[in-house]
Design a protein around this motif. Structure first.
Motif, PDB file in Angstrom:
ATOM      1  N   ILE A 155     -30.452   8.630 -38.550  1.00  0.00           N
ATOM      2  CA  ILE A 155     -30.297   9.940 -39.185  1.00  0.00           C
ATOM      3  C   ILE A 155     -31.363  10.907 -38.676  1.00  0.00           C
ATOM      4  O   ILE A 155     -31.074  12.071 -38.362  1.00  0.00           O
ATOM      5  CB  ILE A 155     -30.366   9.828 -40.712  1.00  0.00           C
ATOM      6  CG1 ILE A 155     -29.286   8.888 -41.248  1.00  0.00           C
ATOM      7  CG2 ILE A 155     -30.241  11.214 -41.356  1.00  0.00           C
ATOM      8  CD1 ILE A 155     -27.885   9.328 -41.016  1.00  0.00           C
ATOM      9  N   ASP A 156     -32.597  10.423 -38.571  1.00  0.00           N
ATOM     10  CA  ASP A 156     -33.678  11.286 -38.074  1.00  0.00           C
ATOM     11  C   ASP A 156     -33.461  11.653 -36.609  1.00  0.00           C
ATOM     12  O   ASP A 156     -33.761  12.774 -36.180  1.00  0.00           O
ATOM     13  CB  ASP A 156     -35.034  10.610 -38.255  1.00  0.00           C
ATOM     14  CG  ASP A 156     -35.498  10.600 -39.712  1.00  0.00           C
ATOM     15  OD1 ASP A 156     -34.991  11.439 -40.493  1.00  0.00           O
ATOM     16  OD2 ASP A 156     -36.352   9.770 -40.066  1.00  0.00           O
ATOM     17  N   ALA A 157     -32.932  10.704 -35.829  1.00  0.00           N
ATOM     18  CA  ALA A 157     -32.737  10.951 -34.396  1.00  0.00           C
ATOM     19  C   ALA A 157     -31.718  12.060 -34.142  1.00  0.00           C
ATOM     20  O   ALA A 157     -31.819  12.795 -33.155  1.00  0.00           O
ATOM     21  CB  ALA A 157     -32.295   9.669 -33.689  1.00  0.00           C
ATOM     22  N   ILE A 158     -30.738  12.201 -35.038  1.00  0.00           N
ATOM     23  CA  ILE A 158     -29.727  13.244 -34.846  1.00  0.00           C
ATOM     24  C   ILE A 158     -30.090  14.523 -35.595  1.00  0.00           C
ATOM     25  O   ILE A 158     -29.306  15.476 -35.646  1.00  0.00           O
ATOM     26  CB  ILE A 158     -28.325  12.765 -35.274  1.00  0.00           C
ATOM     27  CG1 ILE A 158     -28.281  12.427 -36.770  1.00  0.00           C
ATOM     28  CG2 ILE A 158     -27.888  11.582 -34.435  1.00  0.00           C
ATOM     29  CD1 ILE A 158     -26.894  12.030 -37.265  1.00  0.00           C
ATOM     30  N   GLY A 159     -31.284  14.546 -36.207  1.00  0.00           N
ATOM     31  CA  GLY A 159     -31.746  15.751 -36.872  1.00  0.00           C
ATOM     32  C   GLY A 159     -31.281  15.914 -38.302  1.00  0.00           C
ATOM     33  O   GLY A 159     -31.247  17.028 -38.833  1.00  0.00           O
ATOM     34  N   GLY A 160     -30.942  14.784 -38.978  1.00  0.00           N
ATOM     35  CA  GLY A 160     -30.494  14.850 -40.357  1.00  0.00           C
ATOM     36  C   GLY A 160     -29.012  15.159 -40.476  1.00  0.00           C
ATOM     37  O   GLY A 160     -28.336  15.451 -39.488  1.00  0.00           O
ATOM     38  N   VAL A 161     -28.494  15.081 -41.702  1.00  0.00           N
ATOM     39  CA  VAL A 161     -27.071  15.323 -41.956  1.00  0.00           C
ATOM     40  C   VAL A 161     -26.906  16.183 -43.205  1.00  0.00           C
ATOM     41  O   VAL A 161     -27.818  16.304 -44.029  1.00  0.00           O
ATOM     42  CB  VAL A 161     -26.283  14.005 -42.139  1.00  0.00           C
ATOM     43  CG1 VAL A 161     -26.249  13.208 -40.856  1.00  0.00           C
ATOM     44  CG2 VAL A 161     -26.870  13.173 -43.279  1.00  0.00           C
ATOM     45  N   ASP A 162     -25.712  16.755 -43.341  1.00  0.00           N
ATOM     46  CA  ASP A 162     -25.392  17.587 -44.500  1.00  0.00           C
ATOM     47  C   ASP A 162     -24.565  16.778 -45.496  1.00  0.00           C
ATOM     48  O   ASP A 162     -23.608  16.095 -45.119  1.00  0.00           O
ATOM     49  CB  ASP A 162     -24.599  18.824 -44.072  1.00  0.00           C
ATOM     50  CG  ASP A 162     -25.407  19.740 -43.168  1.00  0.00           C
ATOM     51  OD1 ASP A 162     -26.628  19.875 -43.402  1.00  0.00           O
ATOM     52  OD2 ASP A 162     -24.829  20.309 -42.224  1.00  0.00           O
ATOM     53  N   ALA A 219     -20.575  12.378 -42.229  1.00  0.00           N
ATOM     54  CA  ALA A 219     -21.563  13.385 -41.846  1.00  0.00           C
ATOM     55  C   ALA A 219     -22.200  13.037 -40.505  1.00  0.00           C
ATOM     56  O   ALA A 219     -22.463  13.925 -39.679  1.00  0.00           O
ATOM     57  CB  ALA A 219     -22.641  13.493 -42.930  1.00  0.00           C
ATOM     58  N   VAL A 220     -22.442  11.737 -40.279  1.00  0.00           N
ATOM     59  CA  VAL A 220     -22.980  11.295 -38.996  1.00  0.00           C
ATOM     60  C   VAL A 220     -21.976  11.576 -37.887  1.00  0.00           C
ATOM     61  O   VAL A 220     -22.326  12.072 -36.807  1.00  0.00           O
ATOM     62  CB  VAL A 220     -23.335   9.794 -39.034  1.00  0.00           C
ATOM     63  CG1 VAL A 220     -23.694   9.288 -37.646  1.00  0.00           C
ATOM     64  CG2 VAL A 220     -24.487   9.540 -39.992  1.00  0.00           C
ATOM     65  N   GLU A 221     -20.714  11.259 -38.156  1.00  0.00           N
ATOM     66  CA  GLU A 221     -19.662  11.510 -37.172  1.00  0.00           C
ATOM     67  C   GLU A 221     -19.635  12.980 -36.776  1.00  0.00           C
ATOM     68  O   GLU A 221     -19.586  13.330 -35.581  1.00  0.00           O
ATOM     69  CB  GLU A 221     -18.306  11.119 -37.747  1.00  0.00           C
ATOM     70  CG  GLU A 221     -17.136  11.492 -36.865  1.00  0.00           C
ATOM     71  CD  GLU A 221     -15.843  11.601 -37.650  1.00  0.00           C
ATOM     72  OE1 GLU A 221     -14.840  12.026 -37.043  1.00  0.00           O
ATOM     73  OE2 GLU A 221     -15.838  11.282 -38.847  1.00  0.00           O
ATOM     74  N   LYS A 222     -19.666  13.862 -37.778  1.00  0.00           N
ATOM     75  CA  LYS A 222     -19.616  15.300 -37.519  1.00  0.00           C
ATOM     76  C   LYS A 222     -20.810  15.758 -36.693  1.00  0.00           C
ATOM     77  O   LYS A 222     -20.667  16.542 -35.744  1.00  0.00           O
ATOM     78  CB  LYS A 222     -19.578  16.061 -38.843  1.00  0.00           C
ATOM     79  CG  LYS A 222     -19.484  17.573 -38.686  1.00  0.00           C
ATOM     80  CD  LYS A 222     -19.392  18.253 -40.046  1.00  0.00           C
ATOM     81  CE  LYS A 222     -19.301  19.763 -39.890  1.00  0.00           C
ATOM     82  NZ  LYS A 222     -19.215  20.440 -41.226  1.00  0.00           N
ATOM     83  N   LYS A 223     -21.989  15.227 -37.029  1.00  0.00           N
ATOM     84  CA  LYS A 223     -23.191  15.632 -36.311  1.00  0.00           C
ATOM     85  C   LYS A 223     -23.159  15.145 -34.865  1.00  0.00           C
ATOM     86  O   LYS A 223     -23.601  15.844 -33.943  1.00  0.00           O
ATOM     87  CB  LYS A 223     -24.437  15.060 -37.035  1.00  0.00           C
ATOM     88  CG  LYS A 223     -25.753  15.669 -36.591  1.00  0.00           C
ATOM     89  CD  LYS A 223     -25.819  17.138 -36.954  1.00  0.00           C
ATOM     90  CE  LYS A 223     -27.171  17.734 -36.588  1.00  0.00           C
ATOM     91  NZ  LYS A 223     -28.232  17.292 -37.515  1.00  0.00           N
ATOM     92  N   LEU A 224     -22.628  13.958 -34.657  1.00  0.00           N
ATOM     93  CA  LEU A 224     -22.584  13.403 -33.317  1.00  0.00           C
ATOM     94  C   LEU A 224     -21.594  14.123 -32.409  1.00  0.00           C
ATOM     95  O   LEU A 224     -21.672  14.002 -31.187  1.00  0.00           O
ATOM     96  CB  LEU A 224     -22.234  11.911 -33.382  1.00  0.00           C
ATOM     97  CG  LEU A 224     -23.361  11.002 -33.879  1.00  0.00           C
ATOM     98  CD1 LEU A 224     -22.837   9.604 -34.117  1.00  0.00           C
ATOM     99  CD2 LEU A 224     -24.506  10.972 -32.900  1.00  0.00           C
ATOM    100  N   LYS A 225     -20.680  14.870 -32.996  1.00  0.00           N
ATOM    101  CA  LYS A 225     -19.741  15.640 -32.186  1.00  0.00           C
ATOM    102  C   LYS A 225     -20.362  16.926 -31.647  1.00  0.00           C
ATOM    103  O   LYS A 225     -19.803  17.571 -30.769  1.00  0.00           O
ATOM    104  CB  LYS A 225     -18.501  15.994 -33.007  1.00  0.00           C
ATOM    105  CG  LYS A 225     -17.591  14.811 -33.303  1.00  0.00           C
ATOM    106  CD  LYS A 225     -16.390  15.271 -34.117  1.00  0.00           C
ATOM    107  CE  LYS A 225     -15.452  14.113 -34.403  1.00  0.00           C
ATOM    108  NZ  LYS A 225     -14.281  14.532 -35.206  1.00  0.00           N
ATOM    109  N   SER A 226     -21.509  17.291 -32.201  1.00  0.00           N
ATOM    110  CA  SER A 226     -22.168  18.526 -31.768  1.00  0.00           C
ATOM    111  C   SER A 226     -22.698  18.386 -30.347  1.00  0.00           C
ATOM    112  O   SER A 226     -23.327  17.379 -30.006  1.00  0.00           O
ATOM    113  CB  SER A 226     -23.323  18.857 -32.714  1.00  0.00           C
ATOM    114  OG  SER A 226     -24.130  19.883 -32.188  1.00  0.00           O
TER     115      SER A 226
END
Length: 375
Positions: A155-162, A219-226
């Protein structure tokens, strides 16, 4: 999309068997991921006797409550989730299994009733997989175990989640002590707070905790698509180094990487149990209603293409337990009113069990170096 993006979906697939939208990947990052996953490779003895589908696959994802830093006296699976992917119907199904579920443990060291969380403690992932297979009458093709440390680091590596908090509550830290305050509403959280959110169950129940865990996954999935996440790939891979355990081998990983881009458009289905709480020898247990287990088993088997759909699979159908239950409470933890208030039955309850069927063996204690049981 550039080649780097496929690494992202590879990581998501391995970590949480999720949907992504990425296409290509960089071979150097892919090799790094394979090296990390190979360190946690641990095959198991699978006792499932039924038929496996050629067009679908299933995963048991488990989160441990122990790490080398926490140094707990034993290790249990704090969270369990069954995920099925059907490549013919293009559907992904999620089913969270409450960790306190009172079930028949299938382990070399123990074959009695206990909380499902301790199956891992007795005989590692082999016991967890075989216990869940027999409970739900489905094959588990792959398993993946992660610990709290990897969760926080990812979670920290991807900059957190919403996330969207449904009500105020105070969550626990990763060490179980202290408190992390959550206020109702949408908010951005780091790894430690995301972990506390995913673990929370005292402000409502284990079923709602399953929803929160699935919310974090999405939320992780969404962030990883960025596109911005591409630059964070090395940190994401490093986050799982020495913090995973799986029976996914190199060839299977290649297959997951190859098929992963298709998952973005798959339909999602979420399945839950009807259940009740009961007290047993000073410990709180969850009984999954027998007819609810049968219903969930049916839905999972349909999702895997192992059973034919029927009236239970129609959009307008809503399952409600008949309220028949097997395990009598001794009320050592909660009184009757409190236990009844936590039942999901809307039909009332009817005891159909037999005396003595709540007998359990001693809780296991398994010392480990890093939290993972390697039997």
């Amino acid at each position: 999309m550039n080649k780097s993006q496929k690494v992202i979906i590879a990581i998501v697939t391995v970590l949480v068997i999720l949907i992504g939208g990425m296409t290509r990947y960089v071979s150097s990052s892919s090799n790094h991921l394979k090296q990390v996953v190979s360190k946690g490779y641990l095959p198991i003895k699978n006792d499932y006797k039924g038929k496996n589908s050629k067009t679908s696959e299933s995963f048991l994802i488990m989160g441990l409550d122990n790490t080398i830093e926490r140094k707990l006296g034993t290790t249990r699976t704090d969270s369990l989730m069954v995920v099925t992917i059907n490549h013919k119907t293009k559907k992904i199904t999620f089913c969270s299994l409450p960790r306190d579920s009172f079930v028949k443990i299938d382990a070399d060291k123990y074959h009695g009733m206990q909380r499902v969380e301790v199956a891992y403690t007795y005989d590692g992932p082999t016991a967890s997989v075989n216990t869940v297979q027999k409970l739900l009458n489905i094959p588990i093709d792959h398993y993946y175990v992660f610990n709290f440390l990897s969760f926080v680091k990812i979670i920290d590596a991807i900059g957190g989640v919403d996330i969207n908090v449904k009500h105020d509550f105070v969550g626990v830290t990763k060490d179980g002590s202290g408190g992390i305050v959550f206020k109702k509403g949408k908010q951005h959280v780091n790894g430690l707070k995301a972990l506390s959110y995913a673990r929370e169950r005292h402000s409502d129940n284990d079923i709602m905790r399953g929803y929160r865990q699935q919310e974090i996954i999405q939320a992780v999935e969404k962030k990883l698509k960025s596109p911005q996440t591409i630059t964070k790939i090395p940190g994401i891979v490093d986050a799982i180094d020495h913090n995973i355990q799986t029976n996914i081998n190199s060839n299977e990983l290649d297959k997951l990487i190859k098929n992963a881009p298709e998952y973005a458009n798959y339909k999602k289905q979420r399945i839950t149990f009807d259940w009740r709480t009961f007290s047993n020898q000073g410990r709180s247990m969850i009984e999954l209603y027998p007819d609810s287990i049968s219903n969930v088993s049916h839905q999972l088997r349909v999702s895997l293409g192992l059973s034919n759909a029927d009236y239970r699979d129609k959009a307008q159908y809503q399952f409600h337990t008949n309220g028949n239950y097997l395990f009598q409470s001794d009320y050592t933890v909660q009184d009757k009113f409190d236990e009844d208030s936590e039942s999901t039955s809307i039909n009332g309850n009817n005891y159909v069990g037999i005396n003595g069927n709540t007998k359990t063996g001693p809780l296991p204690t398994t010392k480990t170096k890093n939290g993972f049981v390697t039997k």
